[in-house]
Each structure stands twice: as structure tokens, then as C-alpha cells.
Design an enzyme around this catalytic site. Structure first.
Site, PDB file in Angstrom:
ATOM      1  NE  ARG A  57      -3.922  -1.883   2.199  1.00  0.00           N
ATOM      2  CZ  ARG A  57      -4.569  -2.278   3.262  1.00  0.00           C
ATOM      3  NH1 ARG A  57      -4.526  -1.569   4.367  1.00  0.00           N
ATOM      4  NH2 ARG A  57      -5.285  -3.366   3.251  1.00  0.00           N
ATOM      5  NE  ARG A  76      13.159  -7.832  10.555  1.00  0.00           N
ATOM      6  CZ  ARG A  76      12.837  -8.793  11.427  1.00  0.00           C
ATOM      7  NH1 ARG A  76      11.632  -9.275  11.467  1.00  0.00           N
ATOM      8  NH2 ARG A  76      13.726  -9.235  12.273  1.00  0.00           N
ATOM      9  NE  ARG A 120      -3.513   2.191  12.240  1.00  0.00           N
ATOM     10  CZ  ARG A 120      -3.650   1.218  11.331  1.00  0.00           C
ATOM     11  NH1 ARG A 120      -2.749   1.053  10.378  1.00  0.00           N
ATOM     12  NH2 ARG A 120      -4.696   0.422  11.338  1.00  0.00           N
ATOM     13  CB  ILE A 121      -3.271   5.887   5.902  1.00  0.00           C
ATOM     14  CG1 ILE A 121      -1.958   5.506   5.232  1.00  0.00           C
ATOM     15  CG2 ILE A 121      -3.381   7.397   5.993  1.00  0.00           C
ATOM     16  CD1 ILE A 121      -1.835   6.059   3.805  1.00  0.00           C
ATOM     17  N   GLY A 122      -4.876   3.332   7.635  1.00  0.00           N
ATOM     18  CA  GLY A 122      -5.128   1.893   7.702  1.00  0.00           C
ATOM     19  C   GLY A 122      -6.591   1.564   7.560  1.00  0.00           C
ATOM     20  CG  MET A 213      -5.341  -5.201  15.041  1.00  0.00           C
ATOM     21  SD  MET A 213      -5.025  -6.845  14.400  1.00  0.00           S
ATOM     22  CE  MET A 213      -4.392  -7.645  15.855  1.00  0.00           C
ATOM     23  CD  GLU A 214      -1.997  -2.006  12.939  1.00  0.00           C
ATOM     24  OE1 GLU A 214      -3.083  -1.403  12.774  1.00  0.00           O
ATOM     25  OE2 GLU A 214      -1.840  -3.192  12.604  1.00  0.00           O
ATOM     26  CG  ASP A 237     -13.561  -5.770   8.586  1.00  0.00           C
ATOM     27  OD1 ASP A 237     -12.559  -5.445   7.916  1.00  0.00           O
ATOM     28  OD2 ASP A 237     -13.538  -5.968   9.803  1.00  0.00           O
TER      29      ASP A 237
HETATM   30  N1  HPA Z   1     -10.103  -6.077  13.654  1.00  0.00           N
HETATM   31  C1  HPA Z   1      -8.891  -5.583  13.797  1.00  0.00           C
HETATM   32  N2  HPA Z   1      -8.270  -4.913  12.839  1.00  0.00           N
HETATM   33  C2  HPA Z   1      -8.919  -4.737  11.685  1.00  0.00           C
HETATM   34  C3  HPA Z   1     -10.187  -5.220  11.484  1.00  0.00           C
HETATM   35  C4  HPA Z   1     -10.804  -5.926  12.520  1.00  0.00           C
HETATM   36  O1  HPA Z   1     -11.943  -6.399  12.394  1.00  0.00           O
HETATM   37  N3  HPA Z   1     -10.545  -4.883  10.223  1.00  0.00           N
HETATM   38  C5  HPA Z   1      -9.530  -4.209   9.677  1.00  0.00           C
HETATM   39  N4  HPA Z   1      -8.533  -4.106  10.560  1.00  0.00           N
END
Ligand code: HPA
Length: 272
Positions: A57, A76, A120-122, A213-214, A237
Site C-alpha cells: 500500500r 525485511r 497512520r493510514i489503515g 491494531m496499531e 468490515d
Molecule cells: N479487527 C482488527 N483490525 C482490523 C479489522 C478488525 O476487524 N478490520 C480491519 N482491521
């Protein structure tokens, strides 16, 4: 703040761990100014860095939205690029997935490359069905059960907020670009997969909009290092509905978020 350049966990001598080791191996890594996980030379990373989780990305945004881009680190296969967006020199690289990985990369960027601001872009999973796929969240506060901030800095808090002026720059830029943004708390979880089937208590108690998660590690590092940090997330999601966008759609959804992050980054006014 104590010296962020020396992490005592990293620089314990080898003999501390391996009492039987031969003397020529006993020195252990010495404190240096070199970054362990990023191989860019000093000065090759710009003071403002965009940080998606996925190296591809980072490459996609560098290739499609930036100009005069150079690859400055590929240790890495965690790629970092430096180039220009509308005459401002910026870098983009990857954090990897999860709090420990974000903890490492953002700490090295802040302390070894004198980075001032990380955005952060996520992606994230919404905890509510009132939130739609592709919605964008500018994170106010990240809550977590993680022990990262306690282990790293003896911080006891279970939440850290965005740091400095990037959050407001993102809000202002979104308004100017006519992009709808949600603002609120997220839950930075340690487990993507879990057996419980319940929404986590910490998320329910703190009104978290979504899971990711970050951001917790990024905000804790920024607070400790007295730097700027924001997190901009696309909803990929909807957790209660089990709805999600496909990997191909995920890539396309990046365009809007990438453009908003780049436009916000150049408003921050840190140049080199
Ligand atoms: N949980 C954690 N991190 C995520 C999720 C999730 O459902 N979807 C996209 N990143």
C-alpha cells in the site's frame, strides 16, 4: 522524558542472556544512532511520514500519488519511500501489523530519523451497523488491553489520544475536500481472531467505533517522544454484520484516504 535513543531492553549485553558464551561474543549490541529495522541513511526520511500497515500500500500510494519517489529502505521488505507531494517532501512506509510492529517502526522513525509527524493510514472493522463500509474515521483516542505502553515506558493508561496538530489538519482538510469523516475512539486489539464472539468489554465501555491494531502504539510512542501522531482509518468490515470489502476493493478505497492524508500532511507545515 528520558533519553529515547537508548532502549535498555535492546542493549542488555549478550552475557546477560547467555552466560556460557565465548568472550568474543560477549560485547552485545552497543548503543548507536543507527536504526535497527530501517536501513535509510540519515536525512533520507522526511519529517512527515505516512504509515500504512502494508508495504505494498505504501508503494501504491508512492507510485500513484507522489512524484520523484525514491526507495530509501527495504529491510525485511518493509518498504519506505521518500518523494514529493505538491512540492512538499514526504515519506511513506509500512508499520507492519499489530502494536509491537507499529511500536518498533514509529519509535525508530521518531528517535533515529528525527521524524516530527506520523500519520497512520489503515483499515478497521466497525463495531456498529450504523457505520458503513468505506467510511473514514479520524481517531481521537485509541484504547487497548495491550501491555505495550506499560512495558515500554511504564505508562499505566489503557488509552492514548492523537498527539499534536495532525488530527485537526485532517479534520480541516476533509471539510475543505468535502469528505465526510467520523471522529471518535477506536479499540487497538492484540488479537485479530478470537474465540469469544462477543464485542470486547474495553470497546463497549469506551464507546469505540471500530477495531484496529496499531494506533495505541503510535500514540503512546508520540506522547513519550513528544511528537505528532494521527490515525486515519477506512472501514473495511462491519464486525456485527460480517460484511467486508474484497482485497481488490481495499486497494481502491486507499485512493480517497491516501489523498486526504497527503493533503493534510502538507498543511502541517513541517518541511525539509
Ligand atoms: N479487527 C482488527 N483490525 C482490523 C479489522 C478488525 O476487524 N478490520 C480491519 N482491521
Amino acid at each position: 522524558m528520558s533519553d529515547p535513543n537508548i532502549n535498555p531492553m535492546v542493549f542488555l549485553p549478550a552475557r546477560f542472556f547467555l552466560p556460557g558464551l565465548k568472550s568474543q561474543y560477549l560485547h552485545g549490541p552497543k548503543p548507536t544512532n543507527m536504526s535497527i529495522h530501517i536501513s535509510a541513511q540519515p536525512g533520507e526520511i522526511a519529517p512527515v511520514v505516512l504509515l500504512p500497515g502494508d508495504p505494498l500500500r505504501a508503494k501504491y500510494i508512492a507510485d500513484t500519488l507522489m512524484s520523484d519517489v525514491e526507495l530509501v529502505s527495504n529491510t525485511r521488505n518493509i518498504l519506505f519511500f521518500t518523494g514529493y507531494y505538491k512540492n512538499t517532501r514526504l515519506s511513506i512506509g509500512a508499520s507492519g501489523m499489530g502494536i509491537p510492529s507499529m511500536g518498533i517502526y514509529s519509535y525508530e522513525l521518531y528517535t533515529k530519523y528525527d521524524v516530527q509527524c506520523i500519520i497512520r493510514i489503515g483499515t478497521c472493522g466497525a463495531y456498529r451497523t450504523s457505520i458503513g463500509l468505506y467510511d473514514l474515521i479520524n481517531v481521537e483516542t485509541a484504547y487497548s488491553e495491550s501491555t505495550y505502553a506499560q512495558s515500554a515506558f511504564s505508562y499505566q493508561a489503557n488509552n492514548f489520544s492523537h498527539q499534536g496538530l495532525a488530527y485537526k489538519a485532517i479534520n480541516d482538510t476533509a471539510q475543505r475536500m468535502n469528505i465526510n469523516l467520523l471522529n471518535g475512539a477506536v479499540h487497538s486489539g492484540d488479537a485479530f481472531y478470537s474465540s469469544s464472539g462477543q464485542l470486547p468489554t474495553i470497546a463497549l465501555e469506551n464507546n469505540c467505533l471500530a477495531a484496529e491494531m496499531e494506533a495505541f502504539a503510535l500514540f503512546a510512542n508520540a506522547k513519550y517522544c513528544n511528537k505528532i501522531a494521527a490515525a486515519l482509518l477506512t472501514v473495511s468490515d462491519i464486525i456485527p454484520d460480517r460484511k467486508m470489502i474484497s482485497p481488490e476493493e481495499r486497494e481502491r478505497s486507499l485512493d480517497k484516504m491516501g489523498k486526504l492524508a497527503l493533503e493534510s500532511a502538507i498543511q502541517i507545515g513541517i518541511n525539509s
